[in-house]
Design an enzyme around this catalytic site. Structure first.
Site, mmCIF file in Angstrom:
data_model
loop_
_atom_site.group_PDB
_atom_site.id
_atom_site.type_symbol
_atom_site.label_atom_id
_atom_site.label_comp_id
_atom_site.label_asym_id
_atom_site.label_seq_id
_atom_site.Cartn_x
_atom_site.Cartn_y
_atom_site.Cartn_z
ATOM 1 N N SER A 32 0.858 -1.157 -0.301
ATOM 2 C CA SER A 32 -0.019 -0.111 0.100
ATOM 3 C C SER A 32 1.387 1.440 0.192
ATOM 4 O O SER A 32 1.843 0.689 0.125
ATOM 5 C CB SER A 32 -0.614 -0.002 1.215
ATOM 6 O OG SER A 32 -0.031 -0.095 2.496
ATOM 7 N N LYS A 33 0.612 2.380 -0.265
ATOM 8 C CA LYS A 33 0.792 3.547 -0.305
ATOM 9 C C LYS A 33 1.579 3.582 1.469
ATOM 10 O O LYS A 33 3.041 4.677 1.038
ATOM 11 C CB LYS A 33 -0.144 5.069 -0.445
ATOM 12 C CG LYS A 33 -0.514 5.321 -2.171
ATOM 13 C CD LYS A 33 -0.369 6.224 -1.966
ATOM 14 C CE LYS A 33 -0.225 6.784 -3.702
ATOM 15 N NZ LYS A 33 -1.299 7.141 -3.971
ATOM 16 N N ARG A 34 0.804 3.650 2.540
ATOM 17 C CA ARG A 34 1.491 4.148 3.599
ATOM 18 C C ARG A 34 2.846 2.170 3.666
ATOM 19 O O ARG A 34 4.002 3.741 4.591
ATOM 20 C CB ARG A 34 0.280 3.309 4.593
ATOM 21 C CG ARG A 34 0.394 3.887 5.684
ATOM 22 C CD ARG A 34 0.176 4.274 6.350
ATOM 23 N NE ARG A 34 0.420 4.258 7.730
ATOM 24 C CZ ARG A 34 -0.015 4.349 9.283
ATOM 25 N NH1 ARG A 34 -1.557 3.940 8.584
ATOM 26 N NH2 ARG A 34 0.801 4.054 10.428
ATOM 27 N N SER A 81 4.800 2.090 1.392
ATOM 28 C CA SER A 81 5.321 2.488 0.767
ATOM 29 C C SER A 81 6.146 3.793 1.056
ATOM 30 O O SER A 81 7.956 3.221 1.688
ATOM 31 C CB SER A 81 5.331 2.813 -0.542
ATOM 32 O OG SER A 81 4.752 1.843 -1.294
ATOM 33 N N ALA A 82 5.742 4.440 1.949
ATOM 34 C CA ALA A 82 6.476 5.297 2.421
ATOM 35 C C ALA A 82 7.140 4.878 3.879
ATOM 36 O O ALA A 82 8.229 5.644 4.648
ATOM 37 C CB ALA A 82 5.394 6.570 3.384
#
Ligand code: GLU
Length: 497
Positions: A258-260, A262-263
């Site tokens: 997910s995007k989170r 990835s961060a």
């Protein structure tokens, strides 16, 4: 299926809708390898028909990412070629011509349903637990009447007229033959009301026009494969070889990233985005080696591959359809191997920007001295400044307690340091060749271990317990600064006594 004696023509067809991630990098790499190995052509086609999802700068990031990875193409929007344009938005009229052809041959129809009606149909189908799809209202319109409404400028889309009876069987190179009942397939939109073709029509038409022999793409397109086969068959075109690559799973092996996540990953020094990997100090060679093996293998033991090796040995029949969990420890491993296989001059040049970014004024000459000291110790280039920053700093300020060797008292450590200073004062230059023999003799004389005596000197010179080779490092630091650092260390030790 494309004939076996047709030259291989493959395309990488990214949509500029976001950042370039590993999945795109891998698809492009496999395309490139297949084309180069067969002496065929690799085409870059930008699929930018989805205006709503278009992201400014995404195309440039893709092109830069491909260049960085060392992937070159023979035809594309920037280099041209005999089958252009290679940007899908510039092929609008070509797509519309094909859409009209399908309508005329009875394989597609105009649909005038408003989005509100489609939404109502969808809700009803969901309520009654039916599969959600177009209910076919406009499929039943008289084609002549529909054509008149289109000519009068009525807002419309073009839908594919999926046969209701029978089955569609398609072959994926990795998965074999796949059969679905046509009755479960939808009348998918081929041209949107803005007059632009959807991926389904645009990609099939462009693949045909560009004489693509192998379609290599992500497994997320497998559910659309029967539709794509139907479109191609409706035109009577030859079918390409279909290759749907395995999906990537997050490192835990559970699901997609997910995007989170990835961060969070970035905080640990990893990323699924190609540009980030470059900034994090990965070599393109390491990334290529790693991604090549995410879904392909030569055998069960060969793991080091340079691009030119891959061009020779890569083959589609060694692809693996099982999902591949992203394993960053392996990336570090491969990157380390490739760092060690660089020439010193090459490594020095690649390290330089990382030292500059860390605030060190690194001359080419200095970098040439540093590179061999740390080459064996790095898995990413951005570790360079941490490992060798002590060579630049005015003062390394070691922690006094760390100057005390294991098994020795502060007073004994100070003795070792003072005797080392005497050795250093007694030599004219502080090269490894000159320094090491008298220092070894000193170890013998003192009766302590080399680990103890050199350990004190190491902390004094570098501020670190673990460092690049000591005497070689001292050579780079220079005699004057070495004397200063050793005197400061003695003072710190004497404070502890
Ligand atoms: N534009 C599609 C994507 O980015 C391309 C898929 C394909 O290679 O056909 O997913």
């Amino acid at each position: 299926m494309a004939g076996t004696n047709t030259p291989v023509r493959v395309r990488f067809a990214p949509s500029p809708t976001g950042r370039m991630h590993l999945g795109s990098g891998r698809t492009a790499l496999y395309d490139y390898l297949i084309a180069r190995k067969a002496g065929g052509q690799f085409i870059l086609r930008i699929e930018d028909t989805d205006q709503k999802r278009y992201v400014q700068g995404a195309e440039q990031e893709l092109i830069d990412g491909l260049h960085w990875l060392g992937i070159t193409w023979d035809e594309g929007p920037d280099v041209g070629g005999p089958y252009g344009p290679y940007r899908q938005s510039e092929r609008k009229e070509i797509h519309l011509k094909y859409a009209r052809q399908l309508v005329e041959t009875g394989h597609a129809y105009y649909c005038f349903c408003a989005p509100e009606r489609l939404e109502r149909v969808r809700q009803m189908q969901q309520k009654s637990k039916e599969p959600v799809r177009y209910d076919g209202l406009c499929r039943r319109l008289d084609p002549a009447e529909a054509a008149e409404r289109v000519a009068a400028g009525e807002r419309h889309v073009v839908r594919f007229k999926m046969p209701h009876e029978g089955q569609t069987t398609v072959t994926d190179l990795l998965r074999g033959s796949i059969t679905v009942e046509n009755a479960v397939l939808d009348d998918t939109v081929l041209v949107k009301s803005d007059g632009l073709a959807t991926y389904h029509l645009a990609a099939m038409a462009d693949d045909f026009d560009m004489k693509i022999t192998h379609v290599i793409r992500g497994a997320e397109w497998l559910p659309s494969l029967p539709l794509h086969a139907q479109i191609i068959r409706a035109f009577g075109w030859p079918e390409p070889v279909w290759v749907h690559l395995s999906v990537f799973l997050k490192p835990s092996g559970k699901g997609k990233m997910s995007k989170r996540e990835s961060a969070d990953l970035l905080k640990d020094g990893y990323s699924i985005f190609v540009k980030d990997l470059q900034d994090l100090g990965y070599l393109p060679e390491g990334v290529v080696n790693w991604t090549a093996l995410m879904g392909w293998s030569l055998d069960d033991h060969t793991e080091f591959f340079a691009m030119e090796d891959l061009v020779k040995v890569f083959s589609l029949d060694r692809l693996n359809p099982s999902p591949a969990a992203i394993n960053f420890a392996k990336l570090d491993h491969f990157n380390g191997l490739h760092i060690r296989s660089l020439s010193v001059a090459d490594l020095a040049a690649r390290l330089k920007p990382f030292f500059e970014k860390a605030g060190y004024q690194a001359s080419d000459e200095m970098m040439l001295k540093i590179a061999p000291l740390i080459q064996e110790r790095m898995s990413t280039l951005d570790e360079g400044p941490d490992l060798a920053g002590f060579l630049f700093r005015e003062d390394v300020s070691p922690v006094a307690e760390e100057l005390v060797a294991k098994g020795l008292t502060a007073a004994e450590s100070a003795v070792a340091a003072r005797r080392s200073l005497a050795v250093l004062e007694g030599v004219a230059e502080c090269t490894a060749e000159v320094m090491e023999p008298p220092m070894r003799a000193l170890v013998e004389e003192l009766g302590w271990s080399a680990g103890q005596v050199f350990g004190i000197l190491r902390v004094a010179m570098t501020g670190l317990r673990v460092s690049p080779p000591l005497f070689e490092s001292m050579e780079v630091i220079g005699r004057g600064k070495c004397l200063q650092r050793l005197r400061a260390a003695i003072a710190a030790l004497e404070e502890l006594e």
